[in-house]
Design an enzyme around this catalytic site. Structure first.
Site, mmCIF file in Angstrom:
data_model
loop_
_atom_site.group_PDB
_atom_site.id
_atom_site.type_symbol
_atom_site.label_atom_id
_atom_site.label_comp_id
_atom_site.label_asym_id
_atom_site.label_seq_id
_atom_site.Cartn_x
_atom_site.Cartn_y
_atom_site.Cartn_z
ATOM 1 N N GLY A 17 32.083 40.455 36.100
ATOM 2 C CA GLY A 17 32.493 40.977 37.390
ATOM 3 C C GLY A 17 32.492 42.494 37.396
ATOM 4 N N ASP A 18 32.786 43.070 38.546
ATOM 5 C CA ASP A 18 32.861 44.532 38.711
ATOM 6 C C ASP A 18 31.515 45.211 38.452
ATOM 7 O OD1 ASP A 18 35.760 44.335 39.043
ATOM 8 O OD2 ASP A 18 35.845 44.071 36.873
ATOM 9 N N LYS A 23 28.111 47.200 46.880
ATOM 10 C CA LYS A 23 27.162 48.206 47.365
ATOM 11 C C LYS A 23 25.792 47.589 47.608
ATOM 12 C CE LYS A 23 24.134 51.862 45.889
ATOM 13 N NZ LYS A 23 23.804 52.979 44.981
ATOM 14 N N HIS A 46 35.323 44.142 46.188
ATOM 15 C CA HIS A 46 34.054 44.840 46.326
ATOM 16 C C HIS A 46 34.306 46.191 46.992
ATOM 17 C CE1 HIS A 46 31.583 40.845 46.284
ATOM 18 N NE2 HIS A 46 32.134 41.139 45.135
ATOM 19 N N ARG A 151 42.222 16.632 45.308
ATOM 20 C CA ARG A 151 42.076 16.052 46.652
ATOM 21 C C ARG A 151 43.388 16.045 47.436
ATOM 22 N NH1 ARG A 151 39.609 12.536 43.182
ATOM 23 N NH2 ARG A 151 41.170 10.918 43.528
ATOM 24 N N THR A 262 37.595 32.602 35.546
ATOM 25 C CA THR A 262 38.199 32.319 36.840
ATOM 26 C C THR A 262 38.127 30.814 37.085
ATOM 27 O OG1 THR A 262 38.282 33.057 39.151
ATOM 28 C CG2 THR A 262 36.088 32.641 38.209
ATOM 29 N N ARG A 330 43.994 47.390 37.285
ATOM 30 C CA ARG A 330 44.032 47.389 35.826
ATOM 31 C C ARG A 330 42.815 48.116 35.260
ATOM 32 N NH1 ARG A 330 44.812 41.124 34.326
ATOM 33 N NH2 ARG A 330 43.301 40.936 36.032
ATOM 34 N N ARG A 332 39.642 48.700 33.063
ATOM 35 C CA ARG A 332 38.616 47.812 32.527
ATOM 36 C C ARG A 332 38.260 48.236 31.104
ATOM 37 N NH1 ARG A 332 35.430 49.088 37.886
ATOM 38 N NH2 ARG A 332 36.429 47.651 39.351
#
EC number: 6.3.4.4
Length: 458
Positions: A17-18, A23, A46, A151, A262, A330, A332
């Site tokens: 990610g990141d 952009k 984003h 469910r 995730t 946070r 990175r």
């Protein structure tokens, strides 16, 4: 290069990610009529910089900054209605028209306050018990996906039926309050200010959750839609669609550094399942990758550097690259580019091309290291293994490449890049086997080198 009609592009992150997807999605929407979020929730962040003005988005597709572009939140997204309206109001204050251009799938599972309470309490329980934290954002994403898979989730369409919503909400509260109190000791836990209005004695209360949901329902109804149908109709009419992934491949619940991942599938294949558009209608997969690597939170990171000591390459990446999370703030973790990791991402996503971002951050580093494989238990391998345990034992094998002192900031033509920067990019192509389609040389929308347009006909 002229964009063709009826062509659909998927944008995914190839690392943790990141990578700068926002952009590039914004840039590509010049050629698109619709932008789709298909997974994740408001844990994504984003950042767009347009004419020097920075905008952070968490739920709404990045295409919202382009007038006339329609934006869709697909069924694969877990939705916090409260956070959605916070974002809408912020954009409207900046003069961006949102409500007439945004469609939200009725099949989206809702994130409710008890999901965030479970998320926060579980991380606290792990820490108290001496276990390493997963590093969640504490926004309820994982617990909301759990309800979906079991469910029992309340979905956007349930907001149209208050009595049914209330009955299902009571059932969910009975279950989750039992977990909070019996297994997580929530009565002794101090929840943050955002959750306090919903919680008494460690239990999430029905009335504030229900009342807020009904307020959101009235505001959300004009935007509720059968997103799958609208997307397929738009495609049939010749519209170009852009599918905007959140997080990154190495955070995918199946293909990432499990369990430090995730709770959704971040890979390109989920663009179909998370939107209701068939995979045969996805024509180009663009993988976004930084010119180095970063990671937020726990989990293995083979090429990680010392990014806290001034004067080191990792510190240079952290400070020049302003490496702090959009959603959490946070810091990175930073490290060298990992081509063996990217080969794994290329395989699971079926990448058509790469976009290299933050090339300019490497300006001034006289020598770069490129990871081309690993030594794992005495054996040399050239592809990132599966699972956190083996990845943690990987020792990177590096090639050293000369850096450059010239500035690449704002460069928009490949031939204007320093010769060593071009050699670095060419070596990435050689090792990964994926052609570079685009290069970003600053956060600004216009500072982009185009080599192959994802929307151009093959």
């Amino acid at each position: 290069m002229k964009a063709s009609k009826g062509r659909n592009v998927v944008v995914v992150g190839t690392q943790w990610g990141d990578e700068g997807k926002g952009k590039l999605v914004d840039w590509l929407t010049e050629s698109a009529q619709g932008v789709v979020r298909f997974q994740g929730g408001h844990n994504a962040g984003h950042t767009l910089v347009i004419n020097g003005v920075k905008t952070a988005l968490h739920l709404i597709p990045s295409g919202i900054m382009r007038p006339g572009v329609k934006c869709y939140i697909g069924n694969g997204v877990v939705l916090s209605a409260g956070k959605l309206f916070e974002e809408i109001e912020g954009l409207e204050k900046a003069g961006v028209e949102v409500r007439s251009r945004l469609r939200v799938s009725e099949a989206c599972p809702l994130i409710l306050p008890f999901h965030a309470a479970l998320d926060v309490a579980r991380e606290a329980a792990r820490e108290h018990g001496g276990a390493e934290k997963i590093g969640t954002t504490g926004r309820g994403i994982g617990p909301a996906y759990e309800d979906k898979i079991a469910r029992r989730a309340l979905r956007v369409q349930d907001l149209k039926y208050p009595e049914r919503f209330a009955a299902k909400l009571r059932e969910l509260l009975a279950l989750h309050n039992h977990v909070l109190s019996t297994f997580l000791g929530s009565a002794n836990f101090q929840f943050g200010d955002a959750l306090k209005p919903y919680i008494t004695g460690g239990q999430v209360q029905f009335e504030p959750v229900f009342d807020e949901a009904m307020r959101h329902a009235e505001m959300l109804k004009p935007m509720m839609a059968d997103v799958s149908r609208e997307l397929n109709e738009a495609h049939a009419a010749g519209a170009n669609l852009l599918f905007e992934g959140a997080q990154g491949t190495l955070l995918d619940v199946d293909h990432g550094t499990y369990p430090y991942v995730t709770s959704s599938n971040c890979v390109a294949g989920n663009a179909a399942a998370g939107s209701g558009v068939g995979p045969g209608h996805l024509h180009y997969i663009l993988g976004i990758t930084k010119a180095y690597c970063t990671r937020v939170g726990g989990g293995p990171f083979p090429t990680e550097l010392d990014w806290e000591t001034p004067g080191t390459p990792g510190y240079h990446m952290s400070t020049v690259g302003a490496e702090k999370g959009v959603t959490t703030g946070r810091s990175r973790r930073c490290g060298w580019f990992d081509a063996a990791l990217l080969k794994r991402s290329a395989q699971v996503n079926g990448l058509s091309g790469l976009c290299i971002t933050k090339l300019d951050v490497l300006d001034g580093l006289r020598e770069l290291s490129l990871c081309v494989g690993y030594e794992l238990d005495g054996e040399r391998i050239d592809l990132l293994p599966m699972g956190a345990e083996e990845i943690a034992r990987c020792v990177p094998i590096y090639e050293n490449i000369a850096g450059w002192t010239e500035s690449t900031v704002g460069v928009t033509r490949y031939e204007d890049l320093p010769s060593n920067a071009r050699r670095y990019l060419e070596r990435i192509e050689q090792v990964t086997g994926v052609p570079i389609a685009m290069i970003s040389t600053s956060p600004d929308r216009d500072h982009t080198i185009l080599m192959r347009h994802p929307y151009a006909a093959d």
